[in-house]
Design an enzyme around this catalytic site. Structure first.
Site, PDB file in Angstrom:
ATOM      1  N   SER A 173       0.839  -1.185   0.000  1.00 32.64           N
ATOM      2  CA  SER A 173       0.000   0.000   0.000  1.00 32.64           C
ATOM      3  C   SER A 173       0.878   1.240   0.000  1.00 32.64           C
ATOM      4  O   SER A 173       2.036   1.197   0.426  1.00 32.64           O
ATOM      5  CB  SER A 173      -0.898   0.003   1.248  1.00 32.64           C
ATOM      6  N   TYR A 186      -1.755  -0.365  10.547  1.00 29.66           N
ATOM      7  CA  TYR A 186      -1.820  -0.697   9.126  1.00 29.66           C
ATOM      8  C   TYR A 186      -0.550  -0.248   8.414  1.00 29.66           C
ATOM      9  O   TYR A 186       0.036  -1.002   7.629  1.00 29.66           O
ATOM     10  CB  TYR A 186      -3.052  -0.039   8.502  1.00 29.66           C
TER      11      TYR A 186
END
Length: 305
Positions: A173, A186
């Site tokens: 990501s 995250y």
């Protein structure tokens, strides 16, 4: 003399690789065939995992699909077969559990064969401020988004090394490139996934296993529901990505042996700026794009009753 020769070699290769990179910005790389390859996709029951399965099905690959959701897997299997998949194998696997990964991996090797393209796609997000994030969910985030990559690599990489043939794909990501408020766990998991993928790639190069390729994917927010509620302040510059577009770009990157894929392209520019600008300047840029407090509107996928 050794210093002179080594320096000359370095300069020649440096110029060659830079020119090569510039050429491939204009001339597309030749795409390799994935027909007959055994492609394993984690998190294949929905989202990008499902779309990747459908696209690889249309290219003649043998599919091995993992997820914890049986209904989602069944739907993906149906879609893959509708799109021309000859062989599709689905397995319930909790990627957060090491022994479950190893158990199902052994089953795959016995029933299907050696995986030649491994796509670590499974991921979860909590979306809370660090001090509000429950400990079990923080651990689960690291287990699914990071540690699962360790266990799948341990399970399938040896056969790739032995054959000097394979491809390791990490769906990371853009949150693995810069910190984001309310995404501490995250971001940590995705930073780790990026670092892990790069390190294994270095090991393959040192081992001279040129046939084992790697692709690390760092997209901005994708409109799959995982980050439902997030909006882009300037969608023409930093858009929420269309899932079909992302899946197609990933498949193309794999087929062209592209080592790194950032989406959209402005992520390359932002990473370059981050490398030398002061923290204050970079935060100002993020604030301009609305990424400082972008998680304030986060909803995420609705929980099933």
């Amino acid at each position: 003399m050794n210093f002179f020769l080594e320096t000359l070699k370095f300069i020649v290769l440096l110029v060659y690789y830079i020119l090569e990179s510039l050429v491939f910005l204009i001339v597309p790389r030749r795409k390799k065939s994935v027909s007959g390859e055994i492609v394993l996709i984690t998190g294949a029951g929905s989202g990008i995992g499902r779309l990747l399965a459908v696209k690889f099905a249309g290219l003649g690959a043998t599919l091995v699909l993992w997820d914890i959701n049986q209904e989602g897997l069944n739907n993906t299997v149906r879609l893959a077969k509708d799109n021309g998949a000859g062989r599709v194998h689905s397995y319930i696997c909790d990627c957060s559990k090491r022994q479950d990964v190893y158990r199902v991996a052994d089953q795959v090797k016995k029933e299907v064969g050696d995986v030649s393209i491994l796509i670590n796609n499974a991921g979860i997000v909590v979306g809370k401020r660090f001090l509000d994030s429950p400990d079990p969910l923080v651990e689960k985030t690291m287990e699914v988004n990071t540690m699962a990559h360790f266990w799948t690599y341990k399970a399938f990489l040896p056969a790739m090394i032995a054959a000097n043939h394979g491809h390791l794909v990490s769906i990371a990501s853009s949150a693995g490139l810069t910190g984001v408020s309310q995404l501490s766990d995250y971001c940590a998991s995705k930073f780790a996934a990026v670092g892990f993928a790069e390190s294994v790639d270095m090991e393959m190069r040192i081992l001279r296993k040129s046939g084992v390729k790697t692709t690390t994917v760092c997209p901005y927010v994708i409109n799959t529901g995982m980050f439902d509620g997030l909006q882009s302040r300037w969608p023409h510059v930093l858009p929420v990505l269309d899932p079909e577009y992302v899946a197609e770009k990933i498949v193309t990157a794999v087929r062209q042996n592209q080592e790194v894929l950032f989406m959209p392209r402005i992520i390359y520019v932002l990473c370059f700026l981050k490398s030398f600008l002061s923290v204050k300047v970079f935060i100002l840029i993020l604030d301009y794009f609305g990424d400082i407090d972008t998680m304030n509107t986060f909803k995420g996928r609705p929980k099933k009753e």
